[in-house]
Design a protein around this motif. Sequence first.
Motif, PDB file in Angstrom:
ATOM      1  N   GLY A 328     -76.728 -24.651 -19.874  1.00  0.00           N
ATOM      2  CA  GLY A 328     -75.369 -24.703 -19.958  1.00  0.00           C
ATOM      3  C   GLY A 328     -74.707 -24.300 -18.593  1.00  0.00           C
ATOM      4  O   GLY A 328     -75.059 -23.689 -17.891  1.00  0.00           O
ATOM      5  N   TYR A 329     -73.250 -24.405 -18.855  1.00  0.00           N
ATOM      6  CA  TYR A 329     -72.362 -24.116 -17.973  1.00  0.00           C
ATOM      7  C   TYR A 329     -71.936 -22.600 -18.098  1.00  0.00           C
ATOM      8  O   TYR A 329     -71.559 -22.348 -19.262  1.00  0.00           O
ATOM      9  N   TYR A 330     -71.625 -21.956 -17.064  1.00  0.00           N
ATOM     10  CA  TYR A 330     -71.175 -20.673 -17.181  1.00  0.00           C
ATOM     11  C   TYR A 330     -70.198 -20.374 -16.194  1.00  0.00           C
ATOM     12  O   TYR A 330     -70.176 -20.919 -14.881  1.00  0.00           O
ATOM     13  N   THR A 331     -69.187 -19.496 -16.184  1.00  0.00           N
ATOM     14  CA  THR A 331     -68.503 -19.042 -15.506  1.00  0.00           C
ATOM     15  C   THR A 331     -68.930 -17.709 -14.834  1.00  0.00           C
ATOM     16  O   THR A 331     -69.710 -17.134 -15.570  1.00  0.00           O
ATOM     17  N   PRO A 332     -68.574 -17.247 -13.899  1.00  0.00           N
ATOM     18  CA  PRO A 332     -68.965 -15.789 -13.328  1.00  0.00           C
ATOM     19  C   PRO A 332     -69.106 -14.827 -14.370  1.00  0.00           C
ATOM     20  O   PRO A 332     -69.968 -14.369 -14.614  1.00  0.00           O
ATOM     21  N   SER A 333     -67.895 -14.775 -15.198  1.00  0.00           N
ATOM     22  CA  SER A 333     -67.761 -13.661 -16.097  1.00  0.00           C
ATOM     23  C   SER A 333     -68.589 -13.935 -17.230  1.00  0.00           C
ATOM     24  O   SER A 333     -68.930 -12.964 -17.994  1.00  0.00           O
ATOM     25  N   GLN A 334     -68.763 -15.167 -17.449  1.00  0.00           N
ATOM     26  CA  GLN A 334     -69.765 -15.524 -18.687  1.00  0.00           C
ATOM     27  C   GLN A 334     -71.108 -15.191 -18.178  1.00  0.00           C
ATOM     28  O   GLN A 334     -72.063 -14.790 -19.013  1.00  0.00           O
ATOM     29  N   LEU A 335     -71.542 -15.509 -16.906  1.00  0.00           N
ATOM     30  CA  LEU A 335     -72.834 -15.420 -16.555  1.00  0.00           C
ATOM     31  C   LEU A 335     -73.229 -13.825 -16.032  1.00  0.00           C
ATOM     32  O   LEU A 335     -74.555 -13.403 -16.734  1.00  0.00           O
ATOM     33  N   MET A 336     -72.294 -13.086 -15.557  1.00  0.00           N
ATOM     34  CA  MET A 336     -72.616 -11.909 -15.167  1.00  0.00           C
ATOM     35  C   MET A 336     -71.824 -10.621 -15.883  1.00  0.00           C
ATOM     36  O   MET A 336     -71.901  -9.446 -15.629  1.00  0.00           O
ATOM     37  N   GLY A 337     -70.912 -11.015 -16.708  1.00  0.00           N
ATOM     38  CA  GLY A 337     -70.183  -9.929 -17.320  1.00  0.00           C
ATOM     39  C   GLY A 337     -68.657  -9.849 -16.975  1.00  0.00           C
ATOM     40  O   GLY A 337     -68.346 -10.312 -15.601  1.00  0.00           O
ATOM     41  N   PRO A 338     -67.642  -9.627 -17.690  1.00  0.00           N
ATOM     42  CA  PRO A 338     -66.277  -9.485 -17.365  1.00  0.00           C
ATOM     43  C   PRO A 338     -65.729  -8.474 -16.351  1.00  0.00           C
ATOM     44  O   PRO A 338     -64.878  -8.764 -15.837  1.00  0.00           O
ATOM     45  N   ARG A 339     -66.792  -7.638 -16.012  1.00  0.00           N
ATOM     46  CA  ARG A 339     -66.432  -6.496 -15.261  1.00  0.00           C
ATOM     47  C   ARG A 339     -67.426  -6.545 -13.728  1.00  0.00           C
ATOM     48  O   ARG A 339     -67.745  -5.625 -13.063  1.00  0.00           O
ATOM     49  N   CYS A 340     -68.197  -7.850 -13.691  1.00  0.00           N
ATOM     50  CA  CYS A 340     -69.067  -7.879 -12.566  1.00  0.00           C
ATOM     51  C   CYS A 340     -68.657  -7.699 -11.360  1.00  0.00           C
ATOM     52  O   CYS A 340     -69.429  -7.063 -10.192  1.00  0.00           O
ATOM     53  N   VAL A 341     -67.270  -7.855 -11.188  1.00  0.00           N
ATOM     54  CA  VAL A 341     -66.658  -7.687  -9.792  1.00  0.00           C
ATOM     55  C   VAL A 341     -66.863  -6.200  -9.378  1.00  0.00           C
ATOM     56  O   VAL A 341     -67.036  -6.095  -8.246  1.00  0.00           O
ATOM     57  N   GLU A 342     -66.864  -5.173 -10.131  1.00  0.00           N
ATOM     58  CA  GLU A 342     -66.669  -4.033  -9.894  1.00  0.00           C
ATOM     59  C   GLU A 342     -68.071  -3.725  -9.508  1.00  0.00           C
ATOM     60  O   GLU A 342     -68.068  -2.500  -8.985  1.00  0.00           O
ATOM     61  N   GLU A 343     -69.048  -4.486  -9.514  1.00  0.00           N
ATOM     62  CA  GLU A 343     -70.364  -4.135  -9.268  1.00  0.00           C
ATOM     63  C   GLU A 343     -70.726  -4.330  -7.587  1.00  0.00           C
ATOM     64  O   GLU A 343     -71.499  -4.007  -6.946  1.00  0.00           O
ATOM     65  N   LEU A 344     -69.695  -4.888  -6.935  1.00  0.00           N
ATOM     66  CA  LEU A 344     -69.994  -5.609  -5.546  1.00  0.00           C
ATOM     67  C   LEU A 344     -69.192  -4.732  -4.742  1.00  0.00           C
ATOM     68  O   LEU A 344     -68.241  -4.062  -4.649  1.00  0.00           O
ATOM     69  N   PRO A 345     -69.977  -4.396  -3.676  1.00  0.00           N
ATOM     70  CA  PRO A 345     -69.589  -3.508  -2.640  1.00  0.00           C
ATOM     71  C   PRO A 345     -67.987  -3.802  -2.235  1.00  0.00           C
ATOM     72  O   PRO A 345     -67.803  -4.814  -1.742  1.00  0.00           O
ATOM     73  N   GLY A 346     -67.609  -2.572  -1.833  1.00  0.00           N
ATOM     74  CA  GLY A 346     -66.098  -2.783  -1.706  1.00  0.00           C
ATOM     75  C   GLY A 346     -64.995  -3.209  -2.756  1.00  0.00           C
ATOM     76  O   GLY A 346     -63.828  -3.114  -2.186  1.00  0.00           O
ATOM     77  N   SER A 347     -65.501  -3.257  -3.777  1.00  0.00           N
ATOM     78  CA  SER A 347     -64.565  -3.169  -4.902  1.00  0.00           C
ATOM     79  C   SER A 347     -64.345  -1.957  -5.565  1.00  0.00           C
ATOM     80  O   SER A 347     -65.160  -1.139  -6.092  1.00  0.00           O
ATOM     81  N   SER A 348     -62.965  -1.935  -6.024  1.00  0.00           N
ATOM     82  CA  SER A 348     -62.450  -0.966  -7.012  1.00  0.00           C
ATOM     83  C   SER A 348     -62.686  -1.158  -8.509  1.00  0.00           C
ATOM     84  O   SER A 348     -62.968  -2.442  -8.682  1.00  0.00           O
ATOM     85  N   PRO A 349     -62.637  -0.230  -9.133  1.00  0.00           N
ATOM     86  CA  PRO A 349     -62.527  -0.264 -10.561  1.00  0.00           C
ATOM     87  C   PRO A 349     -61.256  -1.059 -10.946  1.00  0.00           C
ATOM     88  O   PRO A 349     -60.213  -1.049 -10.231  1.00  0.00           O
ATOM     89  N   MET A 350     -61.435  -1.893 -11.993  1.00  0.00           N
ATOM     90  CA  MET A 350     -60.272  -2.726 -12.382  1.00  0.00           C
ATOM     91  C   MET A 350     -59.259  -1.821 -13.358  1.00  0.00           C
ATOM     92  O   MET A 350     -59.692  -1.335 -14.309  1.00  0.00           O
ATOM     93  N   ALA A 351     -58.053  -1.757 -12.962  1.00  0.00           N
ATOM     94  CA  ALA A 351     -56.844  -0.873 -13.697  1.00  0.00           C
ATOM     95  C   ALA A 351     -56.055  -1.684 -14.624  1.00  0.00           C
ATOM     96  O   ALA A 351     -55.518  -2.789 -14.251  1.00  0.00           O
ATOM     97  N   ILE A 352     -56.157  -1.881 -15.890  1.00  0.00           N
ATOM     98  CA  ILE A 352     -55.323  -2.584 -16.781  1.00  0.00           C
ATOM     99  C   ILE A 352     -54.222  -1.907 -17.299  1.00  0.00           C
ATOM    100  O   ILE A 352     -54.519  -0.680 -17.905  1.00  0.00           O
ATOM    101  N   GLU A 353     -53.002  -2.296 -17.167  1.00  0.00           N
ATOM    102  CA  GLU A 353     -51.818  -1.484 -17.679  1.00  0.00           C
ATOM    103  C   GLU A 353     -51.131  -2.354 -18.982  1.00  0.00           C
ATOM    104  O   GLU A 353     -51.193  -3.387 -18.870  1.00  0.00           O
TER     105      GLU A 353
END
Length: 353
Positions: A328-353
């Motif tokens: 099926g069709y997947y977006t990146p967050s659907q395929l790898m999880g909504p915080r997968c960006v944090e796993e990438l080198p050079g990425s910071s944790p996401m801060a939500i306010e």
Amino acid sequence: MNEKGAWLIYGANGYTGRLLAHGAREAGLEPIVAGRNPQAIQSLADALALKHRVFGVDDAAALRNSLAGIAVITNCAGPFSATANKMIDACLATGTHYTDITGEIDVFVDAHRRHSAARAAGVVLAPGVGFDVIPTDCVAACLKEALPGATHLALGFQGAGAISPGTARTSIEGLKRGGRARVDGRIVEVPLAYRARMIDFGTGPRLAVTFPWGDVATAYFSTGVPNVEVYVATSPKGLLRLKRLNRMRRLLAIGPVQAIAKRIAGKINTGPSPERLATDTTFIWGEARDAVGSIRTARLTTSNGYRLTVDGALLAVKSLFARAREGGYYTPSQLMGPRCVEELPGSSPMAIE
């Protein structure tokens, strides 16, 4: 990886494809490199001690034959409006999972329309596993979790640096459509830079304008939020240039004019230098609003967009080989999880306010 089939990088001789091939070798992987240019592909394969294949996308039978034994493909050959659908046709016929690094709204929409066919074929369709659109898609998904009743999403980024020849050519093609936004669930055409606002991406307030980024399609697929705009940081002069381009849209829609503009853009844009790839920081921002006025904001930083594209594409491929997925069709967050960006080198944790 060889036990489950091979990974192929198509368009491996382009700027980003070459970066991905080198990044794969540095990660200990052995993709097959492929493209239309025999000399360039042979040279790259020899330099990296990799297998290679030479083929185009216009001959459907030859394309299917070229995907024999391929479990996952990463398409790096843009503009993706010219390659993605043909490649997806072949992938559905051969059972090959499809990924690419597009940011083109129409490519996302077309791939999403093929969700049922991909599910029936057991094939994953996951376009946009690069800077377009991993960071902003993750921000959208996390903001939806933080504000479940969100009705509006605004996403954006601030990043410096040169663009590659392929990105330049794709941008020229997109200019004839002007801007895009999602309004009440529908993608609508709007003027370029039709809205401007001040946004604090993490370094203080900056002028930002609406931009036809891929999240106009993908953020809706990931979250169901019906109103989506994407902003890019710019200068007052940049805002004026974009507004002037609105008057040139009809001219840019003429085929020969497009061809000339793409050729010029491809020659004058060479991509970031190795130093910029290693040192650039990109700032990502998002804002969710609901019907009663509640607002949640997200921020994070990432590496240079092309560096993130390499790391994101690698993460997507590793994810597909590590775990079986329903087709099926997947977006990146659907395929790898909504915080997968944090796993990438050079990425910071996401801060939500």
